[in-house]
Design a protein around this motif. Structure first.
Motif, PDB file in Angstrom:
ATOM      1  N   LEU A 217      44.799  48.380  18.808  1.00 18.59           N
ATOM      2  CA  LEU A 217      44.261  48.334  20.205  1.00 18.59           C
ATOM      3  C   LEU A 217      44.893  47.163  20.948  1.00 18.59           C
ATOM      4  CD1 LEU A 217      41.578  49.675  21.748  1.00 18.59           C
ATOM      5  CD2 LEU A 217      40.875  47.183  21.125  1.00 18.59           C
ATOM      6  N   PHE A 218      44.944  46.057  20.363  1.00 15.52           N
ATOM      7  CA  PHE A 218      45.350  44.765  21.196  1.00 15.52           C
ATOM      8  C   PHE A 218      46.793  45.031  21.410  1.00 15.52           C
ATOM      9  CE2 PHE A 218      41.460  42.684  19.751  1.00 15.52           C
ATOM     10  CZ  PHE A 218      40.948  42.061  20.955  1.00 15.52           C
ATOM     11  N   ARG A 219      47.768  45.519  20.350  1.00  9.86           N
ATOM     12  CA  ARG A 219      49.090  45.418  20.564  1.00  9.86           C
ATOM     13  C   ARG A 219      49.508  46.454  21.683  1.00  9.86           C
ATOM     14  NH1 ARG A 219      51.972  47.630  15.687  1.00  9.86           N
ATOM     15  NH2 ARG A 219      51.171  45.919  14.759  1.00  9.86           N
ATOM     16  N   ASN A 220      48.683  47.666  22.040  1.00 12.71           N
ATOM     17  CA  ASN A 220      49.073  48.447  22.984  1.00 12.71           C
ATOM     18  C   ASN A 220      48.397  48.105  24.056  1.00 12.71           C
ATOM     19  OD1 ASN A 220      50.438  50.444  21.848  1.00 12.71           O
ATOM     20  ND2 ASN A 220      48.681  51.195  20.565  1.00 12.71           N
ATOM     21  N   ALA A 221      47.201  47.408  24.195  1.00 13.91           N
ATOM     22  CA  ALA A 221      46.395  46.894  25.514  1.00 13.91           C
ATOM     23  C   ALA A 221      47.419  45.584  26.054  1.00 13.91           C
ATOM     24  CB  ALA A 221      45.408  46.321  25.095  1.00 13.91           C
ATOM     25  N   PHE A 222      47.921  44.823  25.404  1.00 16.53           N
ATOM     26  CA  PHE A 222      48.877  43.978  26.171  1.00 16.53           C
ATOM     27  C   PHE A 222      50.336  44.308  26.011  1.00 16.53           C
ATOM     28  CE2 PHE A 222      45.122  41.668  24.515  1.00 16.53           C
ATOM     29  CZ  PHE A 222      44.757  41.214  25.687  1.00 16.53           C
ATOM     30  N   ARG A 223      50.638  45.463  25.960  1.00 15.89           N
ATOM     31  CA  ARG A 223      52.070  45.957  26.193  1.00 15.89           C
ATOM     32  C   ARG A 223      52.325  46.178  27.536  1.00 15.89           C
ATOM     33  NH1 ARG A 223      53.891  51.461  23.583  1.00 15.89           N
ATOM     34  NH2 ARG A 223      52.112  52.098  25.125  1.00 15.89           N
ATOM     35  N   HIS A 224      51.318  46.478  28.554  1.00 15.51           N
ATOM     36  CA  HIS A 224      51.571  46.403  29.870  1.00 15.51           C
ATOM     37  C   HIS A 224      50.461  45.511  30.382  1.00 15.51           C
ATOM     38  CE1 HIS A 224      54.220  49.661  29.598  1.00 15.51           C
ATOM     39  NE2 HIS A 224      53.389  50.466  28.854  1.00 15.51           N
ATOM     40  N   LYS A 225      50.869  44.327  30.780  1.00 21.43           N
ATOM     41  CA  LYS A 225      49.729  43.295  30.889  1.00 21.43           C
ATOM     42  C   LYS A 225      49.275  43.295  32.399  1.00 21.43           C
ATOM     43  CE  LYS A 225      51.367  39.657  27.969  1.00 21.43           C
ATOM     44  NZ  LYS A 225      52.349  38.936  27.605  1.00 21.43           N
ATOM     45  N   LEU A 226      49.955  43.951  33.411  1.00 18.84           N
ATOM     46  CA  LEU A 226      49.573  44.062  34.567  1.00 18.84           C
ATOM     47  C   LEU A 226      48.250  45.468  34.581  1.00 18.84           C
ATOM     48  CD1 LEU A 226      49.722  43.760  37.862  1.00 18.84           C
ATOM     49  CD2 LEU A 226      51.301  45.428  37.812  1.00 18.84           C
ATOM     50  N   ARG A 227      48.819  46.334  34.009  1.00 12.29           N
ATOM     51  CA  ARG A 227      47.929  47.497  33.846  1.00 12.29           C
ATOM     52  C   ARG A 227      46.433  47.082  33.109  1.00 12.29           C
ATOM     53  NH1 ARG A 227      49.892  52.466  30.577  1.00 12.29           N
ATOM     54  NH2 ARG A 227      49.692  50.817  29.086  1.00 12.29           N
ATOM     55  N   THR A 228      46.503  46.276  32.115  1.00  7.79           N
ATOM     56  CA  THR A 228      45.530  45.842  31.419  1.00  7.79           C
ATOM     57  C   THR A 228      44.404  44.879  32.355  1.00  7.79           C
ATOM     58  OG1 THR A 228      46.577  45.790  29.460  1.00  7.79           O
ATOM     59  CG2 THR A 228      44.485  44.530  29.541  1.00  7.79           C
ATOM     60  N   THR A 229      45.108  43.921  33.055  1.00  3.31           N
ATOM     61  CA  THR A 229      44.618  43.066  34.085  1.00  3.31           C
ATOM     62  C   THR A 229      43.825  43.879  34.853  1.00  3.31           C
ATOM     63  OG1 THR A 229      46.171  41.331  33.702  1.00  3.31           O
ATOM     64  CG2 THR A 229      44.862  40.899  35.649  1.00  3.31           C
ATOM     65  N   LEU A 230      44.574  44.788  35.710  1.00  2.00           N
ATOM     66  CA  LEU A 230      44.143  45.602  36.949  1.00  2.00           C
ATOM     67  C   LEU A 230      42.710  46.552  36.172  1.00  2.00           C
ATOM     68  CD1 LEU A 230      47.036  46.762  38.773  1.00  2.00           C
ATOM     69  CD2 LEU A 230      45.446  45.237  39.410  1.00  2.00           C
ATOM     70  N   THR A 231      42.932  46.926  34.997  1.00  2.00           N
ATOM     71  CA  THR A 231      41.742  47.800  34.455  1.00  2.00           C
ATOM     72  C   THR A 231      40.684  46.928  34.287  1.00  2.00           C
ATOM     73  OG1 THR A 231      43.269  49.322  33.443  1.00  2.00           O
ATOM     74  CG2 THR A 231      41.182  49.149  32.497  1.00  2.00           C
ATOM     75  N   VAL A 232      40.710  45.671  33.685  1.00  2.00           N
ATOM     76  CA  VAL A 232      39.797  44.780  33.493  1.00  2.00           C
ATOM     77  C   VAL A 232      39.031  44.255  34.821  1.00  2.00           C
ATOM     78  CG1 VAL A 232      39.278  42.574  32.532  1.00  2.00           C
ATOM     79  CG2 VAL A 232      40.388  43.875  31.258  1.00  2.00           C
ATOM     80  N   VAL A 233      39.901  43.841  35.860  1.00  2.00           N
ATOM     81  CA  VAL A 233      39.263  43.565  37.124  1.00  2.00           C
ATOM     82  C   VAL A 233      38.504  44.878  37.777  1.00  2.00           C
ATOM     83  CG1 VAL A 233      40.030  43.066  39.279  1.00  2.00           C
ATOM     84  CG2 VAL A 233      41.079  41.701  37.429  1.00  2.00           C
ATOM     85  N   GLY A 234      39.100  45.991  37.753  1.00  2.00           N
ATOM     86  CA  GLY A 234      38.283  47.391  38.157  1.00  2.00           C
ATOM     87  C   GLY A 234      37.183  47.278  37.422  1.00  2.00           C
ATOM     88  N   VAL A 235      37.064  47.214  36.209  1.00  2.00           N
ATOM     89  CA  VAL A 235      35.560  47.436  35.599  1.00  2.00           C
ATOM     90  C   VAL A 235      34.901  46.421  35.916  1.00  2.00           C
ATOM     91  CG1 VAL A 235      34.541  47.336  33.245  1.00  2.00           C
ATOM     92  CG2 VAL A 235      36.690  48.663  33.753  1.00  2.00           C
ATOM     93  N   ALA A 236      35.166  45.210  36.041  1.00  2.00           N
ATOM     94  CA  ALA A 236      34.336  43.765  36.312  1.00  2.00           C
ATOM     95  C   ALA A 236      33.669  44.081  37.812  1.00  2.00           C
ATOM     96  CB  ALA A 236      35.113  42.731  36.323  1.00  2.00           C
ATOM     97  N   ILE A 237      34.633  44.773  38.630  1.00  2.00           N
ATOM     98  CA  ILE A 237      34.006  44.942  40.083  1.00  2.00           C
ATOM     99  C   ILE A 237      33.085  46.010  40.086  1.00  2.00           C
ATOM    100  CG2 ILE A 237      34.920  45.883  42.219  1.00  2.00           C
ATOM    101  CD1 ILE A 237      37.504  44.059  42.175  1.00  2.00           C
ATOM    102  N   ALA A 238      33.288  46.990  39.148  1.00  2.00           N
ATOM    103  CA  ALA A 238      32.277  48.163  39.232  1.00  2.00           C
ATOM    104  C   ALA A 238      31.185  47.589  38.899  1.00  2.00           C
ATOM    105  CB  ALA A 238      32.968  49.172  38.283  1.00  2.00           C
ATOM    106  N   ILE A 239      30.775  46.745  37.750  1.00  2.00           N
ATOM    107  CA  ILE A 239      29.659  46.419  37.138  1.00  2.00           C
ATOM    108  C   ILE A 239      29.013  45.416  38.040  1.00  2.00           C
ATOM    109  CG2 ILE A 239      28.758  44.842  35.317  1.00  2.00           C
ATOM    110  CD1 ILE A 239      30.996  46.077  33.566  1.00  2.00           C
ATOM    111  N   LEU A 240      29.820  44.635  38.735  1.00  2.00           N
ATOM    112  CA  LEU A 240      29.273  43.801  39.732  1.00  2.00           C
ATOM    113  C   LEU A 240      28.663  44.380  41.001  1.00  2.00           C
ATOM    114  CD1 LEU A 240      31.679  40.830  39.988  1.00  2.00           C
ATOM    115  CD2 LEU A 240      29.484  40.743  39.081  1.00  2.00           C
ATOM    116  N   ALA A 241      29.417  45.613  41.243  1.00  2.00           N
ATOM    117  CA  ALA A 241      28.861  46.431  42.415  1.00  2.00           C
ATOM    118  C   ALA A 241      27.574  47.091  42.091  1.00  2.00           C
ATOM    119  CB  ALA A 241      30.040  47.320  42.878  1.00  2.00           C
ATOM    120  N   PHE A 242      27.571  47.794  40.893  1.00  2.00           N
ATOM    121  CA  PHE A 242      26.414  48.443  40.443  1.00  2.00           C
ATOM    122  C   PHE A 242      25.272  47.280  40.249  1.00  2.00           C
ATOM    123  CE2 PHE A 242      23.496  49.566  36.931  1.00  2.00           C
ATOM    124  CZ  PHE A 242      23.137  50.831  37.535  1.00  2.00           C
ATOM    125  N   GLY A 243      25.214  46.145  39.892  1.00  2.00           N
ATOM    126  CA  GLY A 243      24.289  45.287  40.002  1.00  2.00           C
ATOM    127  C   GLY A 243      23.771  44.796  41.200  1.00  2.00           C
TER     128      GLY A 243
END
Length: 79
Positions: free
Chosen positions: A7-33
């Motif tokens: 999981l970690f090896r594939n997640a950090f293979r494309h760092k931009l995609r991983t970063t954008l996914t984490v930021v998107g999930v964080a924004i969704a959680i904050l918006a819901f709250g």
């Protein structure tokens, strides 16, 4: 342990995609709250208001005020 390493090896293979996914999930959680907080505050005002409160409005629109002649009728209902 193998799956975690994979999981970690594939997640950090494309760092931009991983970063954008984490930021998107964080924004969704904050918006819901934030939205849940606003809805809770909206209903809190109704729950804490007096049950004997009288609300009047013009039948045509909220912009127009009530006629002065209704004052005595409103006072009779309130008492």
């Amino acid at each position: 342990m193998f799956f975690l390493k994979l999981l970690f090896r594939n997640a950090f293979r494309h760092k931009l995609r991983t970063t954008l996914t984490v930021v998107g999930v964080a924004i969704a959680i904050l918006a819901f709250g934030l939205l849940r907080t606003l809805v809770g505050l909206w209903y809190l005002g109704v729950e804490r208001s007096s049950a004997t409160r009288l609300v009047t409005r013009n039948a045509i629109s909220l912009v127009f005020t009530l006629p002065i002649s209704y004052k005595d009728r409103i006072i009779q209902i309130r008492e």
